[in-house]
Design a protein around this motif. Structure first.
Motif, PDB file in Angstrom:
ATOM      1  N   ASN A 165      -3.318  -4.217 -14.208  1.00 46.61           N
ATOM      2  CA  ASN A 165      -4.106  -3.770 -15.357  1.00 46.61           C
ATOM      3  C   ASN A 165      -3.497  -2.527 -15.999  1.00 46.61           C
ATOM      4  O   ASN A 165      -3.424  -2.430 -17.230  1.00 46.61           O
ATOM      5  N   ARG A 166      -3.038  -1.599 -15.192  1.00 51.02           N
ATOM      6  CA  ARG A 166      -2.382  -0.398 -15.714  1.00 51.02           C
ATOM      7  C   ARG A 166      -1.096  -0.775 -16.465  1.00 51.02           C
ATOM      8  O   ARG A 166      -0.814  -0.266 -17.533  1.00 51.02           O
ATOM      9  N   LYS A 210       0.831  -1.203   0.000  1.00 50.85           N
ATOM     10  CA  LYS A 210       0.000   0.000   0.000  1.00 50.85           C
ATOM     11  C   LYS A 210       0.872   1.264   0.000  1.00 50.85           C
ATOM     12  O   LYS A 210       0.585   2.208  -0.721  1.00 50.85           O
ATOM     13  N   GLU A 243      -4.130  -5.876  -8.471  1.00 51.91           N
ATOM     14  CA  GLU A 243      -4.772  -6.078  -9.771  1.00 51.91           C
ATOM     15  C   GLU A 243      -4.936  -4.763 -10.530  1.00 51.91           C
ATOM     16  O   GLU A 243      -4.790  -4.735 -11.756  1.00 51.91           O
ATOM     17  N   GLN A 244      -5.213  -3.676  -9.835  1.00 45.29           N
ATOM     18  CA  GLN A 244      -5.302  -2.366 -10.497  1.00 45.29           C
ATOM     19  C   GLN A 244      -3.953  -1.990 -11.100  1.00 45.29           C
ATOM     20  O   GLN A 244      -3.884  -1.502 -12.233  1.00 45.29           O
ATOM     21  N   PHE A 245      -2.881  -2.213 -10.348  1.00 49.22           N
ATOM     22  CA  PHE A 245      -1.549  -1.920 -10.879  1.00 49.22           C
ATOM     23  C   PHE A 245      -1.261  -2.789 -12.105  1.00 49.22           C
ATOM     24  O   PHE A 245      -0.769  -2.296 -13.129  1.00 49.22           O
ATOM     25  N   GLN A 293      -6.808  -6.350  -4.564  1.00 46.71           N
ATOM     26  CA  GLN A 293      -7.480  -5.405  -5.465  1.00 46.71           C
ATOM     27  C   GLN A 293      -6.504  -4.320  -5.942  1.00 46.71           C
ATOM     28  O   GLN A 293      -6.476  -3.978  -7.124  1.00 46.71           O
ATOM     29  N   ARG A 294      -5.685  -3.804  -5.043  1.00 43.11           N
ATOM     30  CA  ARG A 294      -4.698  -2.781  -5.427  1.00 43.11           C
ATOM     31  C   ARG A 294      -3.675  -3.366  -6.400  1.00 43.11           C
ATOM     32  O   ARG A 294      -3.263  -2.713  -7.362  1.00 43.11           O
ATOM     33  N   LYS A 312      -1.755  -2.377 -19.904  1.00 44.04           N
ATOM     34  CA  LYS A 312      -2.162  -1.394 -20.917  1.00 44.04           C
ATOM     35  C   LYS A 312      -0.963  -0.587 -21.406  1.00 44.04           C
ATOM     36  O   LYS A 312      -0.829  -0.311 -22.594  1.00 44.04           O
TER      37      LYS A 312
END
Length: 142
Positions: free
Chosen positions: A77-78, A11, A73-75, A70-71, A81
């Motif tokens: 995904n970014r 975090k 997975e967000q990283f 969740q954090r 891309k």
């Protein structure tokens, strides 16, 4: 060959480890503020060839997802891309912090040094990468 990077995503801080170009040895690279992680990794891959990013998958001892997943997975995904040429592999990170503390004790670090959370994160990323390399080697060995 290109290097493999691994991260122990947190975090506040993220530990980073990297292999040598032959992908034999894993070593700690840095611990960075998680808010600066994407920029740090982008700069690194611009300077060094990297073929894979191994991300510690945060799960609880019983295998259930942890609150940090969740954090992570967000990283990821970014990353996918922005850097589609560098794939991501998740790797179980259970107990890496415990193993990092054990490595620090076994290495003779004093209590004060063992309280350095940034060092723990970097060692944890190294353990994730070492375990990933070992598992890859085992899957290839007949």
């Amino acid at each position: 060959m290109a290097r493999i990077l691994s991260i122990d995503y947190g975090k506040k801080r993220t530990g980073i480890a990297v292999t040598d170009p032959l992908q034999i040895i894993a070593g700690g690279l840095a611990t960075v503020s998680t808010s600066e992680l994407f920029g740090f990794l982008s700069d690194y891959v611009a300077r060094e060839p990297v073929e894979l990013l191994v991300v510690g998958k945060p799960v609880q001892p019983d295998g259930q997802p942890s609150e940090n997943l969740q954090r992570v997975e967000q990283f990821v995904n970014r990353w996918r891309k922005a850097m589609p040429a560098i794939p991501v592999a998740y790797f179980d990170e259970r107990f890496t912090s415990v193993l990092a503390h054990r490595a620090m004790i076994d290495g003779g670090l004093r209590k004060k040094a063992r309280q350095n959370k940034a060092l723990v994160d970097e060692i944890s990323a190294t353990i994730i990468l070492e375990d990933y390399l070992r598992s890859r080697q085992l899957s290839v060995t007949p």
